[in-house]
Enzyme design. Structure first.
Site, PDB file in Angstrom:
ATOM      1  N   HIS A  63       0.943  -1.410   0.102  1.00 43.96           N
ATOM      2  CA  HIS A  63       0.027   0.078  -0.022  1.00 43.96           C
ATOM      3  C   HIS A  63       0.895   1.331   0.033  1.00 43.96           C
ATOM      4  O   HIS A  63       0.650   2.175   0.506  1.00 43.96           O
ATOM      5  CB  HIS A  63      -0.984   0.138   1.160  1.00 43.96           C
ATOM      6  CG  HIS A  63      -1.839  -1.209   1.342  1.00 43.96           C
ATOM      7  ND1 HIS A  63      -2.960  -1.434   0.399  1.00 43.96           N
ATOM      8  CD2 HIS A  63      -1.879  -2.247   2.009  1.00 43.96           C
ATOM      9  CE1 HIS A  63      -3.685  -2.420   0.796  1.00 43.96           C
ATOM     10  NE2 HIS A  63      -2.786  -3.254   1.769  1.00 43.96           N
ATOM     11  N   SER A 132      -3.761  -7.692  -1.243  1.00 40.49           N
ATOM     12  CA  SER A 132      -4.699  -6.933  -0.231  1.00 40.49           C
ATOM     13  C   SER A 132      -5.331  -5.659  -1.120  1.00 40.49           C
ATOM     14  O   SER A 132      -4.843  -5.049  -1.870  1.00 40.49           O
ATOM     15  CB  SER A 132      -3.724  -6.217   0.608  1.00 40.49           C
ATOM     16  OG  SER A 132      -4.538  -5.573   1.398  1.00 40.49           O
ATOM     17  N   SER A 134      -7.536  -2.385  -1.551  1.00 41.92           N
ATOM     18  CA  SER A 134      -8.057  -1.139  -0.642  1.00 41.92           C
ATOM     19  C   SER A 134      -9.145  -0.621  -1.525  1.00 41.92           C
ATOM     20  O   SER A 134      -9.276  -0.079  -2.627  1.00 41.92           O
ATOM     21  CB  SER A 134      -6.696  -0.019  -1.103  1.00 41.92           C
ATOM     22  OG  SER A 134      -7.072   1.336  -0.517  1.00 41.92           O
ATOM     23  N   HIS A 157      -6.638   0.558  -5.076  1.00 40.02           N
ATOM     24  CA  HIS A 157      -5.605  -0.172  -5.500  1.00 40.02           C
ATOM     25  C   HIS A 157      -5.469  -1.406  -4.684  1.00 40.02           C
ATOM     26  O   HIS A 157      -6.197  -1.683  -3.986  1.00 40.02           O
ATOM     27  CB  HIS A 157      -4.174   0.644  -5.265  1.00 40.02           C
ATOM     28  CG  HIS A 157      -3.825   0.701  -3.671  1.00 40.02           C
ATOM     29  ND1 HIS A 157      -4.220   1.935  -3.078  1.00 40.02           N
ATOM     30  CD2 HIS A 157      -3.404  -0.105  -2.946  1.00 40.02           C
ATOM     31  CE1 HIS A 157      -3.958   1.809  -1.958  1.00 40.02           C
ATOM     32  NE2 HIS A 157      -3.526   0.465  -1.897  1.00 40.02           N
ATOM     33  N   ARG A 165      -5.112  -9.701   5.047  1.00 36.05           N
ATOM     34  CA  ARG A 165      -5.890  -9.831   6.371  1.00 36.05           C
ATOM     35  C   ARG A 165      -7.011 -10.627   6.268  1.00 36.05           C
ATOM     36  O   ARG A 165      -7.625 -11.162   7.108  1.00 36.05           O
ATOM     37  CB  ARG A 165      -6.060  -8.271   6.865  1.00 36.05           C
ATOM     38  CG  ARG A 165      -4.908  -7.378   7.064  1.00 36.05           C
ATOM     39  CD  ARG A 165      -5.354  -6.126   7.356  1.00 36.05           C
ATOM     40  NE  ARG A 165      -6.388  -6.024   8.593  1.00 36.05           N
ATOM     41  CZ  ARG A 165      -6.961  -4.767   8.638  1.00 36.05           C
ATOM     42  NH1 ARG A 165      -6.706  -3.704   8.039  1.00 36.05           N
ATOM     43  NH2 ARG A 165      -7.910  -4.884   9.642  1.00 36.05           N
ATOM     44  N   ARG A 166      -7.526 -10.823   4.928  1.00 31.11           N
ATOM     45  CA  ARG A 166      -8.775 -11.682   4.998  1.00 31.11           C
ATOM     46  C   ARG A 166      -7.902 -13.131   4.372  1.00 31.11           C
ATOM     47  O   ARG A 166      -7.011 -13.239   3.636  1.00 31.11           O
ATOM     48  CB  ARG A 166      -9.414 -11.055   3.416  1.00 31.11           C
ATOM     49  CG  ARG A 166      -9.997  -9.642   3.721  1.00 31.11           C
ATOM     50  CD  ARG A 166     -10.716  -9.300   2.599  1.00 31.11           C
ATOM     51  NE  ARG A 166     -11.388  -7.952   2.811  1.00 31.11           N
ATOM     52  CZ  ARG A 166     -10.998  -6.946   2.403  1.00 31.11           C
ATOM     53  NH1 ARG A 166     -10.054  -6.854   1.566  1.00 31.11           N
ATOM     54  NH2 ARG A 166     -11.742  -5.677   2.433  1.00 31.11           N
TER      55      ARG A 166
END
Length: 708
Positions: A63, A132, A134, A157, A165-166
């Site tokens: 990120h 991940s 966003s 993005h 995290r998922r």
């Protein structure tokens, strides 16, 4: 593959695919929830009526907006979740990854055998194994459609991270997008067709390749790697994601199932690489001739019996073979640095050479390389098998068994200047910890055993000393008699004397404490009177040290010395009593001259005599005594006390000169008693105590009178 091909492959695009969210997995945090209706609504809104993206999303690292490495080529909502396919196109980023992969031991192991080695793909699979997304934080469709303006953009993005995290967001890297999508068994054929159409159409909307979007450097990537080290349970989560997605059923570059211990064990791989390099250096090139030192053609040796070959397996590494030697070189050149290797040339000969007279089984025995570890039993079994070939090769030779060599003989003992032998440290240690007897000096004995007989040249030791005494207190108290000492028996010298002194026997120590407590009681304090220097202080009476055990056999001399000391004190006290008695007699004589009578003073005592025994010359006695009592009265008025017996002697002589009748009569007639009482009362009323010392003296006289 040449160097140019490797560099061109390193800068080629790398595709990454995986789920951004799984609909069947509830996240641990509510903000990570992405329902199916919300995702499909966002895709239709952003794709202008199509369930896909119309604008490519940026693809970055953790990120970080400055670390953009590519773009998202396809994103589609499938049956199990939201699937994404990205493309890594940054040349700077791929060059950093290529250089870092060359230093990685995990990457150097290579992938599973069916896959082609690709260091860049393997490094990305091990470093950034998660995806991940966003996006906006929305829980339902109404909340998603209620926003307006720039906030209506649902997705921002997609980031490459260490772990998502998922659940189920595992990233799979590869050079072909079709191969990447085939790693996921949850994708149907229709899903793959839709993704293929998106990445083919997204080629015009991709990031311009002329301008590199990656504006970070290797330091930023290193900082992200350090942050990834503090993620709790990273490897268990990656293993769970790998099983959830179903990648375990197909070959991939994913390193999630590789433990760090197995990744760091590269000894076998390095041994394999060193063995390959040695074999390439020892094998001549095609068409090359091997030079020979002798003009005669070499004789082809017979082929020995070789052990059966092991089946080929990727988990079994071939053993390192010794370097091949030419037939002209001696067999000893290939021997190892082992004590028995010089005597066993058949075991150390190269595999292609044999030794005359040796059995085929022994000649085929070869030493393993340094990377193989054998148990102790197997090692000695090999030595025993090779030892049987020694008499065959060298007639008359005997192989030494692998046993411990005998201990060297001890150094001889030399007598010192004072006559005792000089003994080394090794001999002393052997006497204490082994069965060792010095033949030169048998006087030393082992610990905890009776000493042997002394050397005949030594004199006979003196007999043991008798029982002796030892003081309980410090040596400074020399005035204490021997009765206060402790007796130690000569037969108990083996025990520690401090044990007897400091509580070794409980009864003796207890009696000492009781005696000390009794001596410190307040009942044993001596009396002190006001005006004295030690008034108000506790003074202990002198006590005789009586034996607490009740015996008097060993303390007769000490009790006699104590009795002599106390006899001197008793004599001094008796002398004081005689002086006081003389003073009372003088006061009695002084009272005879006084006419007035008064009550008896408490400080005087009357002498009781028979009243019928009165002398005829009683009228002359007061007159005769008055001349001697005048001086005593003067001294009494001046505050002087005569502590001698002269007054009693003088009064007796004067009484003798007064007449023969008074010498044979009683010592104190009745008239004298009355006159003495009157004189004492008058003296007490006329001469009060002048100071505190006089008062204390009178009180002390009264106390002595009460004691008598």
């Amino acid at each position: 593959m040449t160097m140019d091909e490797q560099q061109s492959q390193a800068v080629a695009p790398v595709y990454v695919g995986g789920f951004l969210a799984r609909y069947d997995q509830s996240p641990d945090e509510a903000e990570l929830l992405l329902p199916r209706d919300v995702v499909e609504h966002w895709l239709h809104a952003q794709g202008q009526g199509q369930p896909s993206l119309s604008v490519a999303l940026p693809l970055n690292i953790n990120h970080d907006d400055t670390a953009v490495v590519g773009h998202v080529a396809a994103m589609q909502s499938v049956r199990d979740g939201l699937f994404c396919l990205g493309c890594v196109t940054s040349p700077r980023f791929l060059e950093i990854v290529r250089r870092a992969s060359e230093k990685s031991e995990l990457v150097s192991r290579g992938p599973v055998s069916p896959l082609q080695p690709d260091k860049v793909v393997e490094f990305l699979s091990g470093s950034y194994a998660g995806l991940s997304l966003s996006s906006r934080r929305c829980d339902d469709v109404e909340a998603a459609t209620s926003l307006s303006g720039s906030e209506t953009t649902p997705f921002k993005h997609v980031a490459l991270c260490s772990v998502g995290r998922r659940r189920g967001t595992l990233a799979v890297y590869g050079r072909d997008p079709e191969w990447v999508t085939q790693r996921f068994p949850d994708l149907t054929a229709a899903d793959r067709d839709g993704l293929r159409a998106q990445w083919q159409r997204c080629g015009s909307t991709a990031v311009d390749a002329s301008g590199d979007p990656f504006r970070s450097d290797s330091y930023g990537l290193l900082g992200n790697s350090v942050d990834a080290l503090y993620i709790r349970e990273r490897l268990p989560k990656l293993r769970y994601d790998k099983q959830l997605v179903g990648v375990t059923e197909r070959e991939s570059y994913v390193k999630a199932s590789v433990s760090p211990e197995a990744a760091c064990d590269i000894k076998a791989a390095s041994a394999e690489r060193s063995g390959d390099s040695r074999s390439q250096a020892a094998t001549p090139a095609a068409g090359a001739r091997v030079p020979s030192s002798s003009p005669s053609p070499p004789v082809e040796p017979p082929s020995p019996v070789q052990p059966p070959a092991l089946p080929a397996s990727p988990s079994v590494l071939p053993a390192e073979s010794p370097p091949s030697l030419s037939p002209s070189e001696p067999a000893e050149a290939a021997s190892m640095s082992h004590p028995l290797s010089a005597a066993v040339p058949a075991a150390t000969a190269p595999p292609g050479a044999t030794v005359a007279g040796a059995s085929p089984a022994v000649s085929s025995l070869a030493w393993p390389h340094d990377g193989v570890y054998l148990p102790k039993d197997a090692f000695f079994s090999l030595l025993g098998a090779s030892r049987s070939a020694v008499p065959v090769m060298y007639p008359g030779a005997v192989a030494a068994p692998p046993s411990a060599s005998p201990a060297p003989l001890p150094l001889p003992s030399y007598p010192a200047s004072y006559g005792a032998p000089v003994v080394g440290y090794d001999q002393l240690a052997a006497r204490h910890f082994a069965d060792y007897v010095d033949p030169h000096y048998p006087g030393w004995g082992r610990r905890y055993e009776p000493a042997p007989s002394l050397h005949p040249s030594y004199p006979v030791p003196p007999p043991p000393s008798p029982a002796y005494y030892r003081r309980r207190d410090s040596p400074g108290g020399m005035d204490e008699p021997p009765s206060g000492w402790e007796r130690y028996d000569g037969g108990h010298r083996g025990q520690s004397q401090k044990q007897h002194r400091h509580g070794g026997s409980g009864g003796h120590n207890k009696r000492r404490k009781e005696t000390a407590a009794a001596s410190s009681s307040s009942s044993d304090e001596d009396l002190s009177f006001p005006g004295e220097a030690e008034h108000g202080r506790a003074r202990k009476r002198l006590k005789s040290h009586v034996n607490s055990d009740g015996g008097s056999g060993g303390h007769a001399g000490s009790n006699q010395q104590q009795q002599q000391r106390y006899d001197e004190l008793r004599d001094a006290i008796h002398e004081l009593k005689r002086d006081l008695f003389a003073a009372r007699q003088s006061s009695t004589l002084l009272s005879a001259a006084l006419p007035s009578a008064a009550s008896s003073s408490p400080t005087t005592t009357t002498v009781c005599t028979p009243t019928g025994e009165l002398t005829s010359g009683g009228g002359e006695t007061p007159t005769a005594l008055l001349s001697g009592g005048a001086k005593v009265a003067e001294r009494a008025q001046a505050g002087v006390v005569n502590a001698s017996c002269r007054l009693a002697t003088a009064s007796g002589s004067e009484a003798a000169t007064a007449g023969p009748s008074t010498a044979g009569s009683s010592s104190c007639p009745a008239s004298v008693v009355l006159a003495a009482a009157a004189a004492q009362a008058a003296a007490a009323s006329q001469s009060p105590p002048k100071d505190m010392v006089d008062l204390n003296r009178r009180i002390f006289v009264a106390a002595l009178n009460k004691l008598e």
